[in-house]
Design an enzyme around this catalytic site. Sequence first.
Site, PDB file in Angstrom:
ATOM      1  N   GLU A 283       0.855  -1.192   0.000  1.00  0.00           N
ATOM      2  CA  GLU A 283       0.000   0.000   0.000  1.00  0.00           C
ATOM      3  C   GLU A 283       0.887   1.236   0.000  1.00  0.00           C
ATOM      4  O   GLU A 283       1.852   1.312   0.761  1.00  0.00           O
ATOM      5  CB  GLU A 283      -0.897   0.076   1.255  1.00  0.00           C
ATOM      6  N   GLU A 337     -13.448   5.762  -0.483  1.00  0.00           N
ATOM      7  CA  GLU A 337     -14.358   4.843   0.213  1.00  0.00           C
ATOM      8  C   GLU A 337     -15.102   5.615   1.291  1.00  0.00           C
ATOM      9  O   GLU A 337     -14.561   5.928   2.340  1.00  0.00           O
ATOM     10  CB  GLU A 337     -13.571   3.675   0.807  1.00  0.00           C
ATOM     11  N   LYS A 340     -15.539   4.232   5.165  1.00  0.00           N
ATOM     12  CA  LYS A 340     -14.425   3.950   6.066  1.00  0.00           C
ATOM     13  C   LYS A 340     -14.485   4.871   7.270  1.00  0.00           C
ATOM     14  O   LYS A 340     -14.929   6.016   7.174  1.00  0.00           O
ATOM     15  CB  LYS A 340     -13.084   4.117   5.342  1.00  0.00           C
ATOM     16  N   GLU A 346      -8.915   8.956   5.289  1.00  0.00           N
ATOM     17  CA  GLU A 346      -9.167   7.554   4.969  1.00  0.00           C
ATOM     18  C   GLU A 346     -10.200   7.393   3.867  1.00  0.00           C
ATOM     19  O   GLU A 346     -10.228   6.379   3.180  1.00  0.00           O
ATOM     20  CB  GLU A 346      -9.633   6.791   6.219  1.00  0.00           C
TER      21      GLU A 346
END
Length: 415
Positions: A283, A337, A340, A346
């Site tokens: 990541e 997203e 999250k 995030e």
Amino acid sequence: MSQDEEPIPHRCFLSLPMSNFRVFCPFLLLFFTPIVSVRAFAGTYGINYGRLANNIPSPDEVVTLLRAAKIRNVRIYDADHSVLEAFSGTGLEIVVGLNNGQLQNMSSNPDHALSWVKENVQSFLPGTRIRGIAVGNEVLGNDDSSLWGVLLGAAKNIYNATRKLHLDHLVQISTAHSFAVFEKSYPPSSGKFNDNFKQYMKPLLEFFQQIGSPFCLNAYPFLAYVDDPENIDINYALFEPTKGIYDPIYRLHYDNMLDAQIDAAYAALENAGFYKMEVIVTETGWASKGDQNQAGANVTNARTYNYNLRKRLAKKKGTPHRPKNVVKAYIFALFNENEKTGPSSENNYGLFKPDGSISYDIGFHGLNAGDSSLLSFKNLSIHKCDQAKLTRHHIMRSENHWLSVQYQHWFNPRH
């Protein structure tokens, strides 16, 4: 040529000369058969496909998007069957995930591990190119310390399941670590694992060395910069021109932070006695939006980081300390997203918007920021689906033949 522009290669398990040699010299084969090291990552550029959102495209549309962007390596955080079915016959290579909540069960019950691999991996082969299983994510250093001691058992049972099913030469087992596992990481030569995890890390590394797995690292210059914006040059974090840092022990200059983070991991591995293990970045990315206290979280920096990262990976070169070990990285993430939890950053790592257009231009040919929404995405889908229909039969035949050869040559488990 960068990985996302590479054609899908033809599979070849053994070269023709070795195949002929095997026919005439079966006795000598026992001594000279090469040990095959399975790899989950072909090329240098991949992407994480997280799905904690209620507004992202369907898996079939995601396949269209990935093929249009010429991204072949994909990681997901579970083994969702709708995704695995959508990827079938596409040539995309995928790493599936066993989430942290399943580790205790998999560690204590080998039969459950076998059933999981049968249901979520074997049943989708060979049509879906599942190339790896990530056992947990950022377990060591996680707030739930009860998971630290079961990670190795889960990894062993999942691996043994692949052996029983004769998939161990096709599917690589790994687990990804955060920077919490390091006691030191600056300068890179000082890299050292945290003593709190030593009793768990060393046997885990011994096992992964035995089965030929890499050390998987989630490396975020963004997070390092957010933690200390006053003392870290943002250009150093963004791959932009800067004086960089000098490591007096290695006697090496670093012009970007990601290379330094990777070499810190290599230093920690060497300090622990693991000199040959490869480091792969599972990541990395930069948030395009964040909370008020998250310095540098904006669209301009996100574009700069991801654009420069893509150029850096396309060079197919190593780090200053390990120049022969070509850097490979999965970008985080495919989409923002919106479900999250945690800091707002995030929710804002995505390279693409829910309609399939790009969040900002980082050089994907044929995909432009600000494209019309679903209309252009659907037109692209029609074109790509027609193309997929023409090639699906050929891909499936090729994969079936390759896997049958795999079974034939490796039917007996290794000793």
